[in-house]
Design an enzyme around this catalytic site. Structure first.
Site, short mmCIF file in Angstrom:
data_model
loop_
_atom_site.label_atom_id
_atom_site.label_comp_id
_atom_site.label_asym_id
_atom_site.label_seq_id
_atom_site.Cartn_x
_atom_site.Cartn_y
_atom_site.Cartn_z
N ASN A 140 2.00 -2.85 4.16
CA ASN A 140 1.02 -3.70 3.49
C ASN A 140 0.14 -4.33 4.57
OD1 ASN A 140 0.02 -4.81 0.97
ND2 ASN A 140 0.91 -6.77 1.59
N LYS A 141 -0.91 -5.04 4.15
CA LYS A 141 -1.83 -5.68 5.08
C LYS A 141 -1.10 -6.33 6.26
CE LYS A 141 -5.73 -7.38 6.49
NZ LYS A 141 -6.67 -8.39 6.03
N ASP A 195 0.83 -1.19 0.00
CA ASP A 195 0.00 0.00 0.00
C ASP A 195 0.87 1.24 0.00
OD1 ASP A 195 -1.79 -2.19 1.56
OD2 ASP A 195 -2.97 -0.85 0.29
#
Lengths: 275, 275
Positions: free
Chosen positions: B196-197, B186
């Site tokens: 990121n996640k 992201d």
């Protein structure tokens, strides 16, 4: 033949999703106790021979069941079975209390303690530390897909110990904000590896990466006398979501080198320097 | 004032739970496109000024939104806004295709590729490799609590690419059995950290521990030109289970040193040796 009443206990053990290796060992010892009340003579002896296979079969990854089956005699004397089963139950209880004593000394006021899944040994350490007046907070994973973490949250709520629940995927984020990690074990292999709920290895790695001490609380009957880490069979349970089959191996394996110490009722085991 | 129709797109972006930073960037560019059709002159200019704040506000952790807002002019000329928005949309499309080309070359037949959450860039790489005739299997996390992983599973099912879904806590177990890890991002911070996640960091650690190469697929508009890793704000979303509030920070941060390379449309970025 194992009598129906005893077989029902084994089925209950197999179906259990929340409680861990200590509960299993206790339930197993109770099964032997019941057996000693129902059978005697040759019938008892034959049933005990079957139990030697059936008890570890309940969960092949749990050393406590293997050790219980080794601890129990194959005999025609119900009195002997009763006294050995009671001895094992006493051992479970005493080991847990002593682990609480030893483990609680590792906790300081102000600590943020991160754990994964539900371990009754960990709960005992937290409870004892709290009773000693130490002030701390616990970070708990929800532990999908059976959510044992929420059962631990319920216990801590009853004890008024402050806690926060996180998703499993946030173990890395919250390890960094913690001062101590403490988990249980279903099996400590001969080479010192920790078999525990899947995700434990990830927590250990995150603690290693961020310098947070990672401890394991495990009664000595969870140490496996023969099994090596590469021979561990990991149990899988069926699970699906939104129509997709989801793999669901219950445990993972954490190398000895990432463990600061294993808290047992006999003292704290530390890894040899050269691993 | 931002017109109601455009504001609705921003609300839709805020509510999105499954799709990632590329989709967000595309949706954002479409919001600008719509704006250029509704307003002009001073009204347009005022709205564009507001958008410069509102677009990154949709999700503070996503560099794509920040870069989009920087890319768009503040002007009274709707034609200029339209052409810039279209240029950004073209850039998104071309970058994705090129990442597919570059990334698919990293995949060999027989690979077991582990990923976490849903990344459209990762999907593009997998799709391109499959179209090139490479045979491989994908391991997907379900990605609790919003289960984006299952959306990815659905996409792979449609493409007939073989896959297995796992719980997030099994990332360590399955990293060991994989030959390649590939995730989206992201935000790539100025110092090369991957936002990121949540759980991505755990996968990176497990890959590092077991020698599995860990790659990130990210269009260049996900590189943040100014933000350093220690200044990343991580968005949290409300979530509860069985009556317990569960913390739910959406992202975690993976240090550069655990990344083998970042696949961009411009080529593969590799970390400098001395980090």
């Amino acid at each position: 033949m194992i009598p129906e009443e005893v077989r029902r206990i084994l089925e209950e053990m197999k179906a259990e999703r929340i409680r861990g290796a200590s509960w299993m060992a206790q339930k197993g010892a109770e099964a032997y106790l019941l057996l000693s009340r129902i059978l005697s003579g040759e019938e008892l002896k034959r049933a005990l021979k079957e139990m030697k296979r059936a008890i570890p079969e309940v969960n092949r990854t749990m050393a406590s069941l293997y050790n219980l089956s080794r601890f129990m005699p194959v005999t025609d004397d119900p009195e002997l079975v009763r006294s050995r089963a009671e001895e094992f139950l006493r051992l479970i209880k005493e080991a847990k209390r002593e682990i609480g004593n030893i483990g609680s000394e590792l906790i300081d006021s102000g600590d943020v303690i991160i754990t994964h899944s539900f371990s009754s040994a960990v709960l005992e350490v937290l409870k004892t530390a709290w009773e000693k007046g130490k002030q701390f907070k616990v970070v708990i994973t929800e532990s999908a897909p059976d959510y044992e973490g929420l059962a631990l949250a319920g216990e801590l709520e009853r004890l008024s110990i402050p806690f926060e629940v996180i998703t499993d995927a946030q173990l890395g984020l919250f390890a960094k904000k913690s001062t101590l990690a403490l988990v249980g074990a279903d099996n400590v292999t001969r080479d010192g590896f920790i078999v525990n709920k899947a995700g434990t290895y990830l927590l250990a790695l995150a603690c290693h990466d961020t310098g947070v001490p990672f401890y394991v609380a495990a009664e000595s009957f969870k140490l496996h006398p023969e099994l090596n880490s590469e021979d561990v069979e990991i149990v899988e349970r069926p699970y699906s979501r939104q129509g997709f089959r989801v793999r669901n191996f219950i445990f993972d394996i954490t190398p000895w080198k990432y463990v600061r110490g294993i808290i047992t009722e006999l003292g704290i085991l530390v890894p040899p320097k050269e691993i």
